[in-house]
Design a protein around this motif. Structure first.
Motif, mmCIF file in Angstrom:
data_model
loop_
_atom_site.group_PDB
_atom_site.id
_atom_site.type_symbol
_atom_site.label_atom_id
_atom_site.label_comp_id
_atom_site.label_asym_id
_atom_site.label_seq_id
_atom_site.Cartn_x
_atom_site.Cartn_y
_atom_site.Cartn_z
ATOM 1 N N LEU A 1 -45.097 -17.300 64.650
ATOM 2 C CA LEU A 1 -44.397 -16.156 65.244
ATOM 3 C C LEU A 1 -43.067 -15.945 64.524
ATOM 4 C CD1 LEU A 1 -45.104 -16.915 69.005
ATOM 5 C CD2 LEU A 1 -46.061 -15.064 67.631
ATOM 6 N N PRO A 2 -42.446 -14.795 64.693
ATOM 7 C CA PRO A 2 -41.106 -14.593 64.119
ATOM 8 C C PRO A 2 -40.171 -15.693 64.602
ATOM 9 C CG PRO A 2 -41.958 -12.551 65.028
ATOM 10 C CD PRO A 2 -42.965 -13.598 65.345
ATOM 11 N N PRO A 3 -39.274 -16.183 63.715
ATOM 12 C CA PRO A 3 -38.465 -17.378 64.010
ATOM 13 C C PRO A 3 -37.759 -17.349 65.359
ATOM 14 C CG PRO A 3 -38.127 -16.654 61.760
ATOM 15 C CD PRO A 3 -39.011 -15.633 62.387
ATOM 16 N N ASP A 4 -37.164 -16.198 65.722
ATOM 17 C CA ASP A 4 -36.392 -16.237 66.977
ATOM 18 C C ASP A 4 -37.288 -16.452 68.199
ATOM 19 O OD1 ASP A 4 -37.282 -13.790 66.059
ATOM 20 O OD2 ASP A 4 -36.005 -12.669 67.437
ATOM 21 N N ILE A 5 -38.473 -15.815 68.188
ATOM 22 C CA ILE A 5 -39.403 -16.041 69.299
ATOM 23 C C ILE A 5 -39.933 -17.470 69.247
ATOM 24 C CG2 ILE A 5 -41.534 -15.295 70.421
ATOM 25 C CD1 ILE A 5 -41.156 -12.568 69.185
ATOM 26 N N GLY A 6 -40.328 -17.902 68.044
ATOM 27 C CA GLY A 6 -40.858 -19.251 67.866
ATOM 28 C C GLY A 6 -39.876 -20.303 68.346
ATOM 29 N N ASN A 7 -38.620 -20.129 67.988
ATOM 30 C CA ASN A 7 -37.625 -21.113 68.404
ATOM 31 C C ASN A 7 -37.436 -21.118 69.907
ATOM 32 O OD1 ASN A 7 -37.091 -22.160 65.900
ATOM 33 N ND2 ASN A 7 -35.578 -20.565 65.408
ATOM 34 N N ARG A 8 -37.480 -19.922 70.472
ATOM 35 C CA ARG A 8 -37.307 -19.878 71.922
ATOM 36 C C ARG A 8 -38.459 -20.621 72.614
ATOM 37 N NH1 ARG A 8 -36.208 -14.117 74.062
ATOM 38 N NH2 ARG A 8 -35.078 -13.985 72.102
ATOM 39 N N ILE A 9 -39.678 -20.469 72.061
ATOM 40 C CA ILE A 9 -40.817 -21.183 72.648
ATOM 41 C C ILE A 9 -40.609 -22.687 72.514
ATOM 42 C CG2 ILE A 9 -43.273 -21.679 72.386
ATOM 43 C CD1 ILE A 9 -43.707 -18.813 71.594
ATOM 44 N N LYS A 10 -40.145 -23.101 71.325
ATOM 45 C CA LYS A 10 -39.974 -24.540 71.101
ATOM 46 C C LYS A 10 -38.891 -25.121 72.000
ATOM 47 C CE LYS A 10 -40.490 -24.055 66.380
ATOM 48 N NZ LYS A 10 -40.177 -24.433 64.996
ATOM 49 N N GLN A 11 -37.939 -24.258 72.430
ATOM 50 C CA GLN A 11 -36.852 -24.769 73.261
ATOM 51 C C GLN A 11 -37.155 -24.725 74.756
ATOM 52 O OE1 GLN A 11 -33.739 -22.389 71.656
ATOM 53 N NE2 GLN A 11 -33.686 -23.616 69.797
ATOM 54 N N LEU A 12 -38.364 -24.297 75.108
ATOM 55 C CA LEU A 12 -38.738 -24.309 76.529
ATOM 56 C C LEU A 12 -38.547 -25.721 77.075
ATOM 57 C CD1 LEU A 12 -42.038 -22.222 76.890
ATOM 58 C CD2 LEU A 12 -39.853 -21.784 78.001
ATOM 59 N N PRO A 13 -37.910 -25.845 78.245
ATOM 60 C CA PRO A 13 -37.679 -27.191 78.776
ATOM 61 C C PRO A 13 -39.006 -27.832 79.210
ATOM 62 C CG PRO A 13 -37.126 -25.535 80.410
ATOM 63 C CD PRO A 13 -37.458 -24.788 79.155
ATOM 64 N N PRO A 14 -39.117 -29.161 79.071
ATOM 65 C CA PRO A 14 -40.315 -29.820 79.580
ATOM 66 C C PRO A 14 -40.344 -29.688 81.086
ATOM 67 C CG PRO A 14 -38.659 -31.435 78.911
ATOM 68 C CD PRO A 14 -38.136 -30.080 78.532
ATOM 69 N N PRO A 15 -41.484 -29.650 81.744
ATOM 70 C CA PRO A 15 -42.811 -29.722 81.135
ATOM 71 C C PRO A 15 -43.351 -28.356 80.697
ATOM 72 C CG PRO A 15 -43.006 -29.689 83.497
ATOM 73 C CD PRO A 15 -41.550 -29.584 83.193
ATOM 74 N N TRP A 16 -42.556 -27.295 80.829
ATOM 75 C CA TRP A 16 -43.117 -25.965 80.589
ATOM 76 C C TRP A 16 -43.546 -25.774 79.149
ATOM 77 C CZ3 TRP A 16 -44.407 -24.317 84.995
ATOM 78 C CH2 TRP A 16 -43.637 -24.622 86.123
ATOM 79 N N GLY A 17 -42.789 -26.406 78.225
ATOM 80 C CA GLY A 17 -43.128 -26.291 76.817
ATOM 81 C C GLY A 17 -44.543 -26.750 76.519
ATOM 82 N N ALA A 18 -45.041 -27.712 77.299
ATOM 83 C CA ALA A 18 -46.422 -28.163 77.108
ATOM 84 C C ALA A 18 -47.382 -27.438 78.050
ATOM 85 C CB ALA A 18 -46.522 -29.671 77.343
ATOM 86 N N PHE A 19 -46.851 -27.084 79.228
ATOM 87 C CA PHE A 19 -47.742 -26.505 80.235
ATOM 88 C C PHE A 19 -48.315 -25.174 79.779
ATOM 89 C CE2 PHE A 19 -48.490 -23.811 83.965
ATOM 90 C CZ PHE A 19 -49.387 -24.598 84.665
ATOM 91 N N PHE A 20 -47.451 -24.291 79.254
ATOM 92 C CA PHE A 20 -47.959 -22.959 78.908
ATOM 93 C C PHE A 20 -48.992 -22.983 77.781
ATOM 94 C CE2 PHE A 20 -44.090 -21.495 81.206
ATOM 95 C CZ PHE A 20 -44.779 -20.826 82.201
#
Lengths: 257, 254, 230
Positions: free
Chosen positions: B86-105
């Motif tokens: 994905l475009p870097p800004d969206i990608g980074n925002r996804i990567k910064q999702l707090p656990p456990p949501w970063g894995a849950f979604f």
């Protein structure tokens, strides 16, 4: 061959509701319909008969475009049936169809079967649809079983419901595709009686059937088909007493004996 | 044997609470995943039976792609690969999702799309098993394409495939455990963690196994209840079986 | 993200293929052993052999209710204990992930294959058994020469689709840190940081193999259908 209708008895008007013009239909290499010409006037009752595989069912299935024809022209209610026709459903709403195997919707009650299309395709209110459904269901003598499911009725009852279901759309034309062939012999009469009643009310009917007694009683014309062509088209009195072609004679001999 | 479950772990909560929180994530994944999978399955399954060639091809492509790649690999693609593409800004925002949501979604998307493909095949099987006369009769009554499916074909097809959907339901709750590979602390992960903390492997895995058994039983009960509740009066078991047998459904996932 | 570079993938292809070879080997072994055990489990239930039938039923229900990953964990923990109890005077014998994988997948798939065979056994008409009995074949010979060949033939499309799923499931040996296709890819990805390319490649390899295999299944099913309709 004589596809041109002979003198028409009584009630039928001169307005053509169905016109078939050199209609052909192929299944791969097999030619199911081979140049069919047939005009049907409002109020006319036409019986189509012929040996199996002669194209009778294909013919009436082309009239509401359950099957598509390959060549020629079909006009129903002033609408030409072509690929370009945007909404075939509008044509079908005015053409009722009764199938050999009933084809009621098994997951809906009798009443729901009859209300489905008026509500969903005609857009009338449920209350109104219920009233119409009850009217036609009592006409076919099923008024007290309307909350049962198709699987709980006998074959004859199911076929009468199927007729009522088609009538609930207030069609101008009714097509019957061997409506009694899948029935046990003792149930044939109740279905035929319903159809006779319908004929008496002036409904335009095309009926594929081998019930020759019924044909004699209601038909304005009998169309005899063989190998995808109309071999004879005559008033029942002529057809049954003095068939012109050898093929029709053979067929009648087989049916009667 | 299960006494250890009432001891407290490093975070001050009892191990039983660990298990229950794992169960919570497992259930959340399974339930929401199933809802999405069911919606996808009906849409794509219908798409596979329509006359429009393009729609059919797209539906087929969907099924082939999502059914023929292991869940684990799909899980990795959603979790590791997607944010990079994905475009870097969206990608980074996804990567910064707090656990456990970063894995849950990612896990939720993965299980929904994978199970959706499998459900789609069942739905297609169900629709194709219906007598052609049903579609013809509905068309002859003047119903349009959407209504033919919505009112006549799909309701009947779904009733036919309830037994095979049962194994898809069981499949999705079992597949939730794959989410532990991307760090979601669901039931199996919690069991392993308890086992590593306490060395009481029997108790930890045993408790998790019992919970999974309970879930399986519940899913099975629920589906047989549905099968009974939606049974059409006058439709004999025999007739249903005959229609079901006409096209053997594909065996389901473990 | 600084552009995709599949050249890296090309360099690591030999290692990936090694991983794939392990995945395939595991699939084949688990298929062979799983089928043998599965037929046994199905027959025991079909013949209603007391105690054994109940045990088989319980085993199949249990295995089918629990996620494969948890089963892998169980076996990784249990098998050393069992082997130890049998041959090492009760002291656990570490057997490693590879053996655990082979044993677990065989035992796990046995439950699924047995269900397929059991349904197949039920679908066969009574006439076949009666005919075999009339020819005074023993029970063993009846099943060996008359019943099972037919059942396996009828069920072969389902058995094959189950085997495709088995092949996909072997990727879960990742949790035992084994070097199957996924394991190989993730190890390289950790070294060179190219996990996007690696995982996409792995996905494509699985997709190609499983698509080809499911075409085969579809073809089998069609030819079966043709044979039945004839």
């Amino acid at each position: 061959m004589n596809p041109v209708p002979s003198g028409l008895p009584g009630e039928a008007s001169h307005e053509k509701v169905i016109e078939l013009d050199a209609v052909c239909k192929n299944y791969g290499r097999f030619r199911a319909l081979d140049g069919i010409d047939l005009d049907v006037r409002r109020g006319e009752r036409i019986i189509i008969c012929g040996p199996s595989g002669s194209g009778k069912s294909t013919l009436i299935r082309c009239i509401n475009r359950i099957e598509t024809h390959d060549e020629g022209r079909i006009i129903v209610n002033g609408q030409i049936l072509t690929e370009q026709l945007k909404d075939i459903a509008t044509v079908r709403r005015d053409v009722g169809m009764v199938f050999q195997s009933f084809n009621l919707f098994p997951h809906l009650t009798i009443l729901e079967n009859c209300m489905l299309a008026p509500v969903q395709a005609r857009g009338i209110t449920k209350a109104e649809a219920r009233e119409i459904a009850m009217h036609f269901l009592s006409k076919v003598h099923i008024p007290d079983q309307v909350h049962k499911y198709p699987g709980q009725l006998s074959g004859g009852q199911q076929q009468r419901v199927a007729i009522a279901r088609a009538l609930c759309m207030k069609p101008q034309i009714m097509l019957f595709d061997e409506p009694t062939s899948a029935l046990d012999p003792e149930m044939v009469k109740e279905v035929l009686d319903t159809m006779v009643q319908l004929a008496a009310e002036g409904m335009t009917m095309l009926c594929v059937t081998h019930e020759m007694g019924f044909a004699r009683e209601v038909a304005d014309r009998v169309v005899f088909m063989d190998k995808g062509t109309v071999v004879e088209c005559a008033a029942p009195s002529t057809f049954f007493t003095a068939p012109q072609s050898e093929r029709a004679q053979d067929f009648l001999n087989q049916i009667i004996h | 044997m299960f006494g250890v479950l009432f001891e407290r772990g490093f975070d001050g909560r009892t191990y039983l609470e660990w298990l229950l929180s794992g169960l919570g994530w497992t259930l959340a994944l399974a339930v929401f995943g199933w809802c999405f999978a069911f919606a996808i399955g009906i849409t794509v399954g219908v798409g596979r039976t329509v006359r429009n060639r393009f729609v059919r091809a797209v539906a087929r492509l969907y099924v082939e792609v999502f059914r023929n790649i292991p869940v684990l690999v799909q899980m990795f693609v959603w979790y590791f690969v997607l944010p990079e593409l994905l475009p870097p800004d969206i990608g980074n925002r996804i990567k910064q999702l707090p656990p456990p949501w970063g894995a849950f979604f990612p896990a939720l998307i993965c299980l929904s799309t994978y199970t959706g493909a499998r459900v789609a095949e069942q739905v297609r099987t169900g629709i194709e098993a219906l007598p052609a006369g049903q579609r013809e009769a509905a068309a002859a009554l003047g119903l349009n394409g959407v209504k033919i499916y919505r009112l006549v074909l799909v309701p009947q097809a779904l009733r036919l495939i309830i037994p095979s959907l049962t194994s898809e339901v069981m499949g999705i709750y079992k597949n939730t455990s794959v989410a532990l590979t991307i760090g979601l602390l669901e039931l199996t992960a919690q069991a392993r963690q308890i086992s590593e903390e306490t060395f009481q492997t029997f108790a930890a895995f045993g408790a998790a196994t019992l919970i999974y058994l309970g879930l399986a039983l519940a899913a099975y009960r629920l589906m047989s209840w549905l099968d009974e509740a939606f049974r059409i009066p006058g439709m004999t078991h025999d007739r249903i079986r005959r229609i079901r047998l006409r096209r053997p459904a594909r065996e389901s996932t473990p | 993200m600084n552009g995709l570079d599949f050249g890296i993938v090309y360099e690591s292809l030999p290692y990936l293929m090694q991983g794939l070879r392990f995945s395939l080997l595991l699939t084949v072994c688990a298929f062979a052993t799983g089928m043998a055990l599965g037929i046994g489990l199905a027959l025991v239930q079909h013949l209603e052999i007391p105690v054994a039938a109940q045990l088989a039923r319980g085993y199949v229900a249990l295995i089918r209710s629990v996620p494969l990953i948890l089963v892998l964990f169980w076996f990784f923990f249990l098998v050393p204990l069992v082997v130890g109890a049998l041959v090492n005077g009760g002291r656990p014998v570490p057997i490693g992930g590879v053996w655990t994988a082979f044993i677990t997948f065989s035992m796990f798939e046995a439950a699924y294959y047995s269900e397929i065979i059991r349904v197949g056994l039920r679908s066969l008409g009574r006439g076949q058994y009666e005919a075999a009995k009339a020819l005074s074949l023993s029970t063993y010979k009846t099943y060996r020469y008359v019943i099972l060949p037919q059942v396996v033939r009828i069920a072969s499309p389902i058995i094959l689709s189950q085997t495709i799923i088995l092949f996909q499931d072997t990727s879960l040996v990742y949790v035992l840190s084994l070097t199957d296709l996924v394991g190989a890819a993730s190890k390289i990805a950790q070294l060179n940081g190219r996990l996007v390319e690696m995982y996409l490649t792995v996905a494509a390899i699985y997709l190609a193999i499983c698509c080809a295999a499911s075409q085969l299944v579809a073809w089998l099913r069609r030819s079966h259908q043709a044979a039945i309709n004839r």
